[in-house]
Motif scaffolding. Structure first.
Motif, mmCIF file in Angstrom:
data_model
loop_
_atom_site.group_PDB
_atom_site.id
_atom_site.type_symbol
_atom_site.label_atom_id
_atom_site.label_comp_id
_atom_site.label_asym_id
_atom_site.label_seq_id
_atom_site.Cartn_x
_atom_site.Cartn_y
_atom_site.Cartn_z
ATOM 1 N N LYS A 170 0.841 -1.193 0.000
ATOM 2 C CA LYS A 170 0.000 0.000 0.000
ATOM 3 C C LYS A 170 0.876 1.243 0.000
ATOM 4 O O LYS A 170 1.811 1.349 0.784
ATOM 5 C CB LYS A 170 -0.902 -0.012 1.237
ATOM 6 C CG LYS A 170 -1.760 1.219 1.433
ATOM 7 C CD LYS A 170 -2.586 1.085 2.697
ATOM 8 C CE LYS A 170 -1.710 1.065 3.939
ATOM 9 N NZ LYS A 170 -2.477 0.909 5.184
ATOM 10 N N THR A 171 0.567 2.197 -0.887
ATOM 11 C CA THR A 171 1.274 3.477 -0.880
ATOM 12 C C THR A 171 0.332 4.623 -0.514
ATOM 13 O O THR A 171 0.784 5.700 -0.149
ATOM 14 C CB THR A 171 1.931 3.761 -2.239
ATOM 15 O OG1 THR A 171 0.934 3.737 -3.266
ATOM 16 C CG2 THR A 171 2.986 2.714 -2.554
ATOM 17 N N GLN A 172 -0.950 4.389 -0.661
ATOM 18 C CA GLN A 172 -1.999 5.286 -0.177
ATOM 19 C C GLN A 172 -3.167 4.384 0.200
ATOM 20 O O GLN A 172 -3.161 3.202 -0.143
ATOM 21 C CB GLN A 172 -2.450 6.285 -1.264
ATOM 22 C CG GLN A 172 -1.375 7.210 -1.780
ATOM 23 C CD GLN A 172 -1.856 7.999 -2.981
ATOM 24 O OE1 GLN A 172 -3.049 8.255 -3.156
ATOM 25 N NE2 GLN A 172 -0.931 8.384 -3.836
ATOM 26 N N ASN A 173 -4.173 4.932 0.860
ATOM 27 C CA ASN A 173 -5.288 4.063 1.238
ATOM 28 C C ASN A 173 -6.147 3.677 0.032
ATOM 29 O O ASN A 173 -7.031 2.829 0.132
ATOM 30 C CB ASN A 173 -6.142 4.716 2.333
ATOM 31 C CG ASN A 173 -6.914 5.922 1.836
ATOM 32 O OD1 ASN A 173 -6.580 6.531 0.827
ATOM 33 N ND2 ASN A 173 -7.946 6.295 2.569
ATOM 34 N N THR A 174 -5.856 4.284 -1.139
ATOM 35 C CA THR A 174 -6.567 3.918 -2.363
ATOM 36 C C THR A 174 -5.616 3.447 -3.464
ATOM 37 O O THR A 174 -6.019 3.339 -4.623
ATOM 38 C CB THR A 174 -7.381 5.115 -2.909
ATOM 39 O OG1 THR A 174 -6.487 6.198 -3.191
ATOM 40 C CG2 THR A 174 -8.432 5.553 -1.912
ATOM 41 N N LEU A 175 -4.371 3.182 -3.116
ATOM 42 C CA LEU A 175 -3.400 2.803 -4.148
ATOM 43 C C LEU A 175 -2.514 1.669 -3.657
ATOM 44 O O LEU A 175 -1.881 1.770 -2.599
ATOM 45 C CB LEU A 175 -2.535 3.998 -4.523
ATOM 46 C CG LEU A 175 -1.636 3.830 -5.761
ATOM 47 C CD1 LEU A 175 -2.486 3.702 -7.028
ATOM 48 C CD2 LEU A 175 -0.675 5.005 -5.899
#
Length: 259
Positions: A170-175
Motif C-alpha cells: 500500500k502506498t496510499q489508502n486507495t493505491l
C-alpha cells in the motif's frame, strides 16, 4: 542524533500534503540543512521525471539524491548518475492484472513518458489502453487504484497468496503497487550512502506508509508522520508531533535536527 549526514523524505503526505506545494517553512529547513553540510534527498513512488518537475515547481535547489519508483531507480546528483534496478517481468504484470480484476481495481503504469490506465476517471488523467499495453515490456512497477474499503481485503489476499517474484504494498489508502520483491526504498538509499561513505546510522528518514517502511528501518532514525499508517508507526523510531497538514516534517526537523 549527535551526527546527521543525510535527511531523506517521502513526498506525498510526508513533506507535503498530496498535490500541494512545499511550505516556506519546509523550504527554509532544507536550506538550513544544506548550510549545516547535511545532504538532502527525496524518496517517492513517482518517476524521476515527475519528481524533477516537482522540485522545479518548488524552486528547490541542490537535492542530492532522488529515490524514485519506490527504489526501482536512484538519481545520484553528487555524481550526476542514474541507476535503475529490478523490473517487473511481463508475465508477472499479466498475473497481477488477472487477479486484481476481482477487486474492481483500475491499473496504472508508467510507460516511457506517459501513463497507461484502463479507466479514465477524475483521479487518473491519462489515456485508456487495452490490457496488452501493460505487459508489452518489462516495467518498474504496476499500480492499482482501489476503493479504500477494499484495501484491507486486498492486503489480506496478498498475505494469503504471496508471489515468489514480486510484492504488493500500500502506498496510499486507495493505491496498491507491485514491484520485484528485491526492490525497496532502503536498497536504493543504501546504494547512495555506500557510494558516498555515509553510514546508515547517520541517516534520518521520514515517511508515512507501508512503502516507506524499509527506508525507515534501515536508517539511523526512522520517523513516521503523525498522520501515517499504523504499520509504519509501529516500525518507526519516532512519530512527529504534528501531521503533514500542520507542517509536521518541518516542525520535527526544527526541533530535533536544526536546534
Amino acid at each position: 542524533m549527535s551526527l546527521v549526514k543525510l535527511v531523506i523524505t517521502d513526498i506525498d503526505n510526508t513533506i507535503v500534503p498530496k498535490h500541494k506545494s512545499l511550505s516556506q517553512r519546509a523550504l527554509k529547513c532544507i536550506h538550513q540543512l544544506k548550510d549545516k553540510g547535511i545532504y538532502f534527498g527525496l524518496a517517492s513512488g513517482r518517476s524521476v521525471e515527475e519528481i524533477r518537475r516537482i522540485i522545479k515547481r518548488w524552486h528547490l535547489q541542490n537535492v542530492d539524491c532522488i529515490v524514485y519508483l519506490n527504489g526501482c531507480g536512484l538519481y545520484d546528483a553528487l555524481s550526476d548518475k542514474k541507476y535503475e534496478y529490478y523490473k517487473m517481468k511481463k508475465e508477472w504484470i499479466k498475473e497481477t492484472l488477472e487477479f486484481m480484476k476481482q477487486f474492481d481495481a483500475n491499473p496504472i503504469m508508467y510507460y516511457k513518458d506517459h501513463l497507461l490506465t484502463k479507466r479514465l476517471d477524475s483521479i487518473v488523467q491519462m489515456s485508456a489502453q487495452s490490457d496488452e499495453g501493460f505487459y508489452r515490456d518489462e516495467a518498474a512497477k504496476i499500480m492499482y487504484r482501489v476503493k479504500p474499503e477494499t484495501m484491507p481485503v486486498i492486503e489480506k489476499y496478498l498475505m494469503e497468496n504471496p508471489s515468489n517474484h514480486y510484492i504488493g504494498y500500500k502506498t496510499q489508502n486507495t493505491l496498491i503497487e507491485f514491484s520485484d520483491q528485491r526492490v525497496s526504498k532502503a536498497g536504493a538509499l543504501s546504494s547512495f550512502c555506500h557510494k558516498h561513505n555515509i553510514e546508515m546510522k547517520d541517516v534520518v528518514a521520514f515517511g508515512d506508509t507501508t512503502n516507506d517502511n524499509s527506508m525507515l528501518q534501515v536508517s539511523g532514525l526512522g520517523v513516521c508522520m503523525l498522520n501515517g499508517s499504523e504499520d509504519t508507526k509501529c516500525i518507526s523510531d519516532r512519530i512527529t508531533n504534528k501531521t503533514c497538514d500542520e507542517d509536521g516534517w518541518a516542525d520535527f526537523v526544527e526541533l530535533n535536527i536544526l536546534k
